[in-house]
Design a protein around this motif. Sequence first.
Motif, PDB file in Angstrom:
ATOM      1  N   ASP A   1       0.505  -1.307  -0.687  1.00 57.82           N
ATOM      2  CA  ASP A   1      -0.003  -0.133   0.128  1.00 57.82           C
ATOM      3  C   ASP A   1       0.628   0.784  -0.211  1.00 57.82           C
ATOM      4  OD1 ASP A   1      -2.019   2.023   0.741  1.00 57.82           O
ATOM      5  OD2 ASP A   1      -2.649   1.169   2.052  1.00 57.82           O
ATOM      6  N   HIS A   2       1.492   1.598  -1.121  1.00 61.08           N
ATOM      7  CA  HIS A   2       1.789   2.749  -1.292  1.00 61.08           C
ATOM      8  C   HIS A   2       1.684   4.222  -0.556  1.00 61.08           C
ATOM      9  CE1 HIS A   2       4.468   0.884  -4.661  1.00 61.08           C
ATOM     10  NE2 HIS A   2       3.488   0.305  -5.366  1.00 61.08           N
TER      11      HIS A   2
ATOM     12  N   ALA B   1       1.346  -3.764  10.989  1.00 58.03           N
ATOM     13  CA  ALA B   1      -0.501  -3.289  10.466  1.00 58.03           C
ATOM     14  C   ALA B   1       0.435  -3.797   8.641  1.00 58.03           C
ATOM     15  CB  ALA B   1      -0.742  -2.352  11.415  1.00 58.03           C
ATOM     16  N   LEU B   2       1.047  -2.525   8.143  1.00 56.67           N
ATOM     17  CA  LEU B   2       1.890  -2.528   7.272  1.00 56.67           C
ATOM     18  C   LEU B   2       1.892  -4.167   6.769  1.00 56.67           C
ATOM     19  CD1 LEU B   2       0.864  -1.154   4.512  1.00 56.67           C
ATOM     20  CD2 LEU B   2       3.045   0.213   4.941  1.00 56.67           C
ATOM     21  N   LEU B   3       2.749  -4.224   6.683  1.00 58.32           N
ATOM     22  CA  LEU B   3       3.410  -5.892   6.667  1.00 58.32           C
ATOM     23  C   LEU B   3       1.672  -6.970   6.899  1.00 58.32           C
ATOM     24  CD1 LEU B   3       5.283  -7.883   4.983  1.00 58.32           C
ATOM     25  CD2 LEU B   3       5.902  -8.294   7.301  1.00 58.32           C
ATOM     26  N   SER B   4       1.138  -6.593   7.898  1.00 56.80           N
ATOM     27  CA  SER B   4       0.323  -7.247   8.309  1.00 56.80           C
ATOM     28  C   SER B   4      -0.946  -7.541   7.013  1.00 56.80           C
ATOM     29  CB  SER B   4      -0.923  -7.220   9.425  1.00 56.80           C
ATOM     30  OG  SER B   4      -1.423  -8.027   9.460  1.00 56.80           O
ATOM     31  N   GLN B   5      -1.699  -6.133   6.274  1.00 59.14           N
ATOM     32  CA  GLN B   5      -2.173  -5.661   5.660  1.00 59.14           C
ATOM     33  C   GLN B   5      -1.465  -6.786   3.803  1.00 59.14           C
ATOM     34  OE1 GLN B   5      -2.611  -1.907   4.501  1.00 59.14           O
ATOM     35  NE2 GLN B   5      -3.167  -2.243   2.429  1.00 59.14           N
ATOM     36  N   ALA B   6      -0.314  -6.785   4.024  1.00 62.42           N
ATOM     37  CA  ALA B   6       0.271  -7.622   2.877  1.00 62.42           C
ATOM     38  C   ALA B   6       0.233  -8.871   3.244  1.00 62.42           C
ATOM     39  CB  ALA B   6       1.981  -6.772   2.551  1.00 62.42           C
TER      40      ALA B   6
ATOM     41  N   LYS C   1      -2.683 -10.149   4.363  1.00 59.68           N
ATOM     42  CA  LYS C   1      -4.053 -10.460   3.930  1.00 59.68           C
ATOM     43  C   LYS C   1      -4.131 -10.509   2.018  1.00 59.68           C
ATOM     44  CE  LYS C   1      -5.448  -9.285   8.213  1.00 59.68           C
ATOM     45  NZ  LYS C   1      -6.274  -8.772   9.318  1.00 59.68           N
ATOM     46  N   ALA C   2      -3.580  -9.698   1.412  1.00 59.30           N
ATOM     47  CA  ALA C   2      -3.502  -9.498   0.318  1.00 59.30           C
ATOM     48  C   ALA C   2      -3.059 -10.723  -0.693  1.00 59.30           C
ATOM     49  CB  ALA C   2      -2.965  -7.674  -0.270  1.00 59.30           C
ATOM     50  N   ASP C   3      -1.711 -10.992  -0.169  1.00 62.64           N
ATOM     51  CA  ASP C   3      -1.026 -12.329  -0.647  1.00 62.64           C
ATOM     52  C   ASP C   3      -1.484 -13.236  -0.600  1.00 62.64           C
ATOM     53  OD1 ASP C   3       0.840 -10.576  -1.562  1.00 62.64           O
ATOM     54  OD2 ASP C   3       2.129 -10.802  -0.366  1.00 62.64           O
ATOM     55  N   GLN C   4      -2.552 -13.137   0.352  1.00 62.36           N
ATOM     56  CA  GLN C   4      -3.321 -14.459   0.783  1.00 62.36           C
ATOM     57  C   GLN C   4      -5.167 -14.945   0.607  1.00 62.36           C
ATOM     58  OE1 GLN C   4      -2.838 -14.808   4.609  1.00 62.36           O
ATOM     59  NE2 GLN C   4      -1.043 -15.548   4.393  1.00 62.36           N
TER      60      GLN C   4
ATOM     61  N   VAL D   1      -8.241  -6.654   2.092  1.00 57.90           N
ATOM     62  CA  VAL D   1      -8.103  -6.017   2.733  1.00 57.90           C
ATOM     63  C   VAL D   1      -8.721  -5.008   3.003  1.00 57.90           C
ATOM     64  CG1 VAL D   1      -6.331  -4.351   3.400  1.00 57.90           C
ATOM     65  CG2 VAL D   1      -5.938  -6.454   2.474  1.00 57.90           C
ATOM     66  N   PRO D   2      -9.573  -4.748   4.587  1.00 55.67           N
ATOM     67  CA  PRO D   2     -10.119  -2.984   5.082  1.00 55.67           C
ATOM     68  C   PRO D   2      -9.713  -2.499   4.746  1.00 55.67           C
ATOM     69  CG  PRO D   2      -9.501  -4.844   7.190  1.00 55.67           C
ATOM     70  CD  PRO D   2      -8.917  -5.162   6.241  1.00 55.67           C
ATOM     71  N   LEU D   3     -10.815  -1.457   3.989  1.00 56.47           N
ATOM     72  CA  LEU D   3     -10.200  -0.205   3.709  1.00 56.47           C
ATOM     73  C   LEU D   3     -10.317   1.024   5.104  1.00 56.47           C
ATOM     74  CD1 LEU D   3     -12.616   0.176   0.061  1.00 56.47           C
ATOM     75  CD2 LEU D   3     -10.756  -0.262   0.494  1.00 56.47           C
ATOM     76  N   ARG D   4      -8.709   1.884   4.564  1.00 60.35           N
ATOM     77  CA  ARG D   4      -8.662   2.943   5.568  1.00 60.35           C
ATOM     78  C   ARG D   4      -9.635   4.205   5.017  1.00 60.35           C
ATOM     79  NH1 ARG D   4      -4.230   5.693   4.948  1.00 60.35           N
ATOM     80  NH2 ARG D   4      -4.196   5.713   2.782  1.00 60.35           N
ATOM     81  N   ARG D   5     -10.166   4.689   6.199  1.00 63.83           N
ATOM     82  CA  ARG D   5     -10.848   5.908   6.633  1.00 63.83           C
ATOM     83  C   ARG D   5     -10.207   7.255   6.178  1.00 63.83           C
ATOM     84  NH1 ARG D   5     -15.595   4.899  11.113  1.00 63.83           N
ATOM     85  NH2 ARG D   5     -16.368   3.543  10.103  1.00 63.83           N
ATOM     86  N   ARG D   6     -10.248   7.674   5.484  1.00 64.11           N
ATOM     87  CA  ARG D   6      -9.874   9.022   5.358  1.00 64.11           C
ATOM     88  C   ARG D   6     -10.252  10.279   6.270  1.00 64.11           C
ATOM     89  NH1 ARG D   6      -7.216   9.413   0.229  1.00 64.11           N
ATOM     90  NH2 ARG D   6      -7.365   7.750  -1.122  1.00 64.11           N
TER      91      ARG D   6
END
Length: 254
Positions: free
Chosen positions: A191-192, A235-240, A242-245, A249-254
């Motif tokens: 997630d850049h 948290a960012l690696l955990s998101q990565a 989950k996406a790879d599996q 992936v929950p969307l972040r609220r702005r």
Amino acid sequence: MTNEGPALLILGSGPNVRAAEEWPREWFDQIIVMNNAWRVRPDWDVLVYPEDFPPKKRPPELNETQRIVEADEFVPAQNLYGGFVHAGATMAYTTAYWALAALKPRVMAFMGCDMVYPKTGNTHFYGTGAPDPLREDISLRDLGAKSARLALIAAEQGCACLNLSQDDSSLLFTRAAPENVLNWNRIPFLDHERYQALRAVEDALGYDTPDGRYQNSADAVDISALDRIDAGWRALLSQADKADQGEPVPLRRR
């Protein structure tokens, strides 16, 4: 991102590094060793050690394909990626950041770098030694978070970090078999936006140490800020992962 760089085997001094003694050389493009790990197998390419590594423990001679990397090379390299405070000042991470900068690898595969030490028995492949990653240090409060940071910075550069160990490990990298390293072609989802935000928070703290001697300004470091950054990398690696599996992936609220 296509990366045509080498697939590296990076060896530390953990007890399980002995498993790498018999791995075929053709499974890897280059072998990078740190500190005493040059003794594991003779066909290594680069040895990385700090300035306090005793001369009596260094190899007596090098062949024409081998070289040594010391602080004059790895300190500037580590500073390219945010410096020791954020990266984690222990040789597994220092070696990896040097490799990222100098060799531009497509894969970095680690063995003997778990940084989990038994209360009894051998702590290293050569017997017992001081577990450097467990020392009291502002940069080593969360070894797992530092590995998450490395994995994501490597991914941003088109490089996968793999853990070849089957044991308990502080490294949060994808586990892999050594025979699969050379043909590995997956890197974590990144997630850049969140990645750049974390790097910006690090930069804003201003913990630059061009000479690498971050300990001289340790009292000025905001520990709670470092802990929040560490949590962000986890948290960012955990998101990565989950996406790879294929997990949502929950969307972040702005």
